[in-house]
Design a protein around this motif. Sequence first.
Motif, PDB file in Angstrom:
ATOM      1  N   SER A  38       0.700  -1.240  -0.097  1.00 40.65           N
ATOM      2  CA  SER A  38       0.131   0.044  -0.220  1.00 40.65           C
ATOM      3  C   SER A  38       0.851   1.299  -0.066  1.00 40.65           C
ATOM      4  O   SER A  38       0.505   2.441   0.068  1.00 40.65           O
ATOM      5  N   ASP A  39       2.160   1.068  -0.074  1.00 41.53           N
ATOM      6  CA  ASP A  39       3.164   2.137  -0.143  1.00 41.53           C
ATOM      7  C   ASP A  39       3.190   2.693  -1.496  1.00 41.53           C
ATOM      8  O   ASP A  39       3.756   2.032  -2.373  1.00 41.53           O
ATOM      9  N   PRO A  40       3.002   4.018  -1.902  1.00 42.27           N
ATOM     10  CA  PRO A  40       3.119   4.699  -3.525  1.00 42.27           C
ATOM     11  C   PRO A  40       4.588   4.153  -3.948  1.00 42.27           C
ATOM     12  O   PRO A  40       4.839   4.202  -5.035  1.00 42.27           O
ATOM     13  N   THR A  41       5.494   4.752  -2.614  1.00 39.43           N
ATOM     14  CA  THR A  41       7.002   4.645  -3.312  1.00 39.43           C
ATOM     15  C   THR A  41       7.284   3.278  -3.705  1.00 39.43           C
ATOM     16  O   THR A  41       8.029   2.919  -4.657  1.00 39.43           O
ATOM     17  N   ILE A  42       6.926   2.189  -2.781  1.00 38.24           N
ATOM     18  CA  ILE A  42       7.215   1.023  -3.449  1.00 38.24           C
ATOM     19  C   ILE A  42       6.629   0.464  -4.425  1.00 38.24           C
ATOM     20  O   ILE A  42       7.095  -0.293  -5.243  1.00 38.24           O
ATOM     21  N   ILE A  43       5.526   0.836  -4.626  1.00 39.68           N
ATOM     22  CA  ILE A  43       4.654   0.546  -5.869  1.00 39.68           C
ATOM     23  C   ILE A  43       5.551   0.780  -7.097  1.00 39.68           C
ATOM     24  O   ILE A  43       5.419   0.269  -7.956  1.00 39.68           O
ATOM     25  N   ARG A  44       5.604   2.039  -7.029  1.00 38.91           N
ATOM     26  CA  ARG A  44       6.611   2.783  -8.114  1.00 38.91           C
ATOM     27  C   ARG A  44       7.923   1.912  -8.561  1.00 38.91           C
ATOM     28  O   ARG A  44       8.113   1.710  -9.667  1.00 38.91           O
ATOM     29  N   LEU A  45       8.404   1.460  -7.328  1.00 38.03           N
ATOM     30  CA  LEU A  45       9.936   0.845  -7.477  1.00 38.03           C
ATOM     31  C   LEU A  45       9.541  -0.667  -8.207  1.00 38.03           C
ATOM     32  O   LEU A  45      10.163  -0.943  -8.863  1.00 38.03           O
ATOM     33  N   LEU A  46       8.555  -1.165  -7.587  1.00 36.10           N
ATOM     34  CA  LEU A  46       8.240  -2.474  -8.025  1.00 36.10           C
ATOM     35  C   LEU A  46       7.572  -2.529  -9.569  1.00 36.10           C
ATOM     36  O   LEU A  46       7.928  -3.436 -10.118  1.00 36.10           O
ATOM     37  N   SER A  47       6.993  -1.395  -9.806  1.00 38.46           N
ATOM     38  CA  SER A  47       6.499  -1.143 -11.290  1.00 38.46           C
ATOM     39  C   SER A  47       7.866  -1.099 -12.197  1.00 38.46           C
ATOM     40  O   SER A  47       8.022  -1.584 -13.304  1.00 38.46           O
ATOM     41  N   LEU A  48       8.864  -0.370 -11.525  1.00 37.79           N
ATOM     42  CA  LEU A  48      10.064  -0.072 -12.252  1.00 37.79           C
ATOM     43  C   LEU A  48      10.842  -1.380 -12.470  1.00 37.79           C
ATOM     44  O   LEU A  48      11.647  -1.505 -13.412  1.00 37.79           O
ATOM     45  N   ALA A  49      10.558  -2.550 -11.586  1.00 36.53           N
ATOM     46  CA  ALA A  49      11.260  -3.613 -11.770  1.00 36.53           C
ATOM     47  C   ALA A  49      10.483  -4.573 -12.718  1.00 36.53           C
ATOM     48  O   ALA A  49      11.016  -5.789 -13.151  1.00 36.53           O
ATOM     49  N   GLY A  50       9.348  -4.146 -13.118  1.00 36.90           N
ATOM     50  CA  GLY A  50       8.677  -4.799 -14.202  1.00 36.90           C
ATOM     51  C   GLY A  50       7.441  -5.647 -13.557  1.00 36.90           C
ATOM     52  O   GLY A  50       6.916  -6.318 -14.511  1.00 36.90           O
ATOM     53  N   VAL A  51       6.955  -5.141 -12.315  1.00 39.53           N
ATOM     54  CA  VAL A  51       5.965  -5.625 -12.018  1.00 39.53           C
ATOM     55  C   VAL A  51       4.500  -4.754 -12.545  1.00 39.53           C
ATOM     56  O   VAL A  51       4.521  -3.796 -12.240  1.00 39.53           O
TER      57      VAL A  51
ATOM     58  N   PHE B 243       0.889  -3.566 -12.222  1.00 41.25           N
ATOM     59  CA  PHE B 243      -0.175  -3.640 -11.223  1.00 41.25           C
ATOM     60  C   PHE B 243      -1.406  -3.239 -11.873  1.00 41.25           C
ATOM     61  O   PHE B 243      -1.622  -2.509 -12.847  1.00 41.25           O
ATOM     62  N   ASP B 244      -2.513  -3.908 -11.465  1.00 40.12           N
ATOM     63  CA  ASP B 244      -3.804  -3.701 -11.846  1.00 40.12           C
ATOM     64  C   ASP B 244      -4.751  -3.277 -10.704  1.00 40.12           C
ATOM     65  O   ASP B 244      -4.986  -3.885  -9.832  1.00 40.12           O
ATOM     66  N   ASP B 245      -5.299  -1.836 -10.818  1.00 43.52           N
ATOM     67  CA  ASP B 245      -6.167  -1.517  -9.909  1.00 43.52           C
ATOM     68  C   ASP B 245      -5.345  -1.513  -8.531  1.00 43.52           C
ATOM     69  O   ASP B 245      -5.911  -1.568  -7.501  1.00 43.52           O
ATOM     70  N   GLY B 246      -4.172  -1.315  -8.491  1.00 45.43           N
ATOM     71  CA  GLY B 246      -3.212  -0.998  -7.468  1.00 45.43           C
ATOM     72  C   GLY B 246      -2.722  -2.386  -6.723  1.00 45.43           C
ATOM     73  O   GLY B 246      -2.040  -2.452  -5.774  1.00 45.43           O
ATOM     74  N   LEU B 247      -3.090  -3.560  -7.466  1.00 46.53           N
ATOM     75  CA  LEU B 247      -2.503  -4.830  -7.085  1.00 46.53           C
ATOM     76  C   LEU B 247      -1.718  -5.387  -7.902  1.00 46.53           C
ATOM     77  O   LEU B 247      -1.704  -5.469  -9.416  1.00 46.53           O
ATOM     78  N   PRO B 248      -0.569  -6.043  -7.457  1.00 43.89           N
ATOM     79  CA  PRO B 248       0.175  -6.786  -8.322  1.00 43.89           C
ATOM     80  C   PRO B 248      -0.099  -8.048  -8.843  1.00 43.89           C
ATOM     81  O   PRO B 248      -1.003  -8.670  -8.170  1.00 43.89           O
ATOM     82  N   PRO B 249       0.283  -8.708  -9.880  1.00 40.30           N
ATOM     83  CA  PRO B 249      -0.075 -10.120 -10.063  1.00 40.30           C
ATOM     84  C   PRO B 249       0.220 -11.158  -9.165  1.00 40.30           C
ATOM     85  O   PRO B 249       1.108 -10.788  -8.222  1.00 40.30           O
ATOM     86  N   GLU B 250      -0.549 -12.262  -8.976  1.00 43.56           N
ATOM     87  CA  GLU B 250      -0.218 -13.216  -7.919  1.00 43.56           C
ATOM     88  C   GLU B 250       1.182 -13.466  -7.761  1.00 43.56           C
ATOM     89  O   GLU B 250       1.475 -14.068  -6.847  1.00 43.56           O
ATOM     90  N   ARG B 251       1.819 -13.991  -8.961  1.00 44.38           N
ATOM     91  CA  ARG B 251       3.026 -14.553  -8.966  1.00 44.38           C
ATOM     92  C   ARG B 251       3.887 -13.671  -8.482  1.00 44.38           C
ATOM     93  O   ARG B 251       4.931 -13.791  -7.441  1.00 44.38           O
ATOM     94  N   ALA B 252       3.930 -12.294  -8.736  1.00 39.10           N
ATOM     95  CA  ALA B 252       4.830 -11.139  -8.144  1.00 39.10           C
ATOM     96  C   ALA B 252       4.667 -11.271  -6.754  1.00 39.10           C
ATOM     97  O   ALA B 252       5.592 -10.936  -5.698  1.00 39.10           O
ATOM     98  N   ALA B 253       3.194 -11.243  -6.095  1.00 41.04           N
ATOM     99  CA  ALA B 253       2.924 -10.968  -4.807  1.00 41.04           C
ATOM    100  C   ALA B 253       3.561 -12.358  -4.107  1.00 41.04           C
ATOM    101  O   ALA B 253       4.131 -12.148  -2.904  1.00 41.04           O
ATOM    102  N   ASP B 254       3.561 -13.482  -4.794  1.00 43.55           N
ATOM    103  CA  ASP B 254       4.137 -14.686  -3.916  1.00 43.55           C
ATOM    104  C   ASP B 254       5.547 -14.300  -3.857  1.00 43.55           C
ATOM    105  O   ASP B 254       6.201 -14.651  -2.712  1.00 43.55           O
TER     106      ASP B 254
END
Length: 217
Positions: A49-62, A64-75
């Motif tokens: 739920s941290d916007p900074t972490i979400i941005r960095l994970l997106s930069l890693a290639g994750v 997000f759909d409606d603020g949620l990562p794919p299940e595999r990436a979440a695992d």
Amino acid sequence: MTSRSRNQVPDPDVTSALGDPGPGVPMTAPELGEHMAHLVWENFGEALSDPTIIRLLSLAGVRFDDGLPPERAADEFLILHLWAHTRAVQLGLGDRMDPLEVRHILDAFHDAIFQDLGRLGSSPGEIAIFEQRIANRYREYHGAAEGSDLALGAAAAAHLREQGGGDEMRPPPPARDLVARFLARHTREMAQPLADFLTDLHLAGPMPPPRGRPARP
């Protein structure tokens, strides 16, 4: 795992949430395991739920759909959290406890996580597969951490990136370095509360008998 997606934050009422009893309060190995599970779910939920972490994970290639990562990436992100807390116990207690005692604590921790996943809808077969995946990642992350923090972060980033995404999902070198450094720092920071807690830890009660399962890395 498909029966219950972990790309959403679990309800604390469903998980093995054991509050912090305070410094110096004796705990049994199962109680410490549940406390560690609580810390993992808390850190995992806050991170997603941290916007900074979400941005960095997106930069890693994750993606997000409606603020949620794919299940595999979440695992994979959950496994990184599990490894960080496992590593904190190994480093914090390895020099002052018998290895078998440390193993019992880590068994209790992982058992609490798997029980939570069962309550959330994962089948025993799915949990067994996930446990093997955890063991594989632990071996890899342990070896990477022995090299450098950056190597650990790079290994974690590689597993977070969308599989089969092609070159368009592979971050350019400057971004890869940034993500690797972030994941290495995040791993240290999320385990620090547990490391501090272990400083004054007193285990209470007898240790359970060995269960004949191999020690987790």
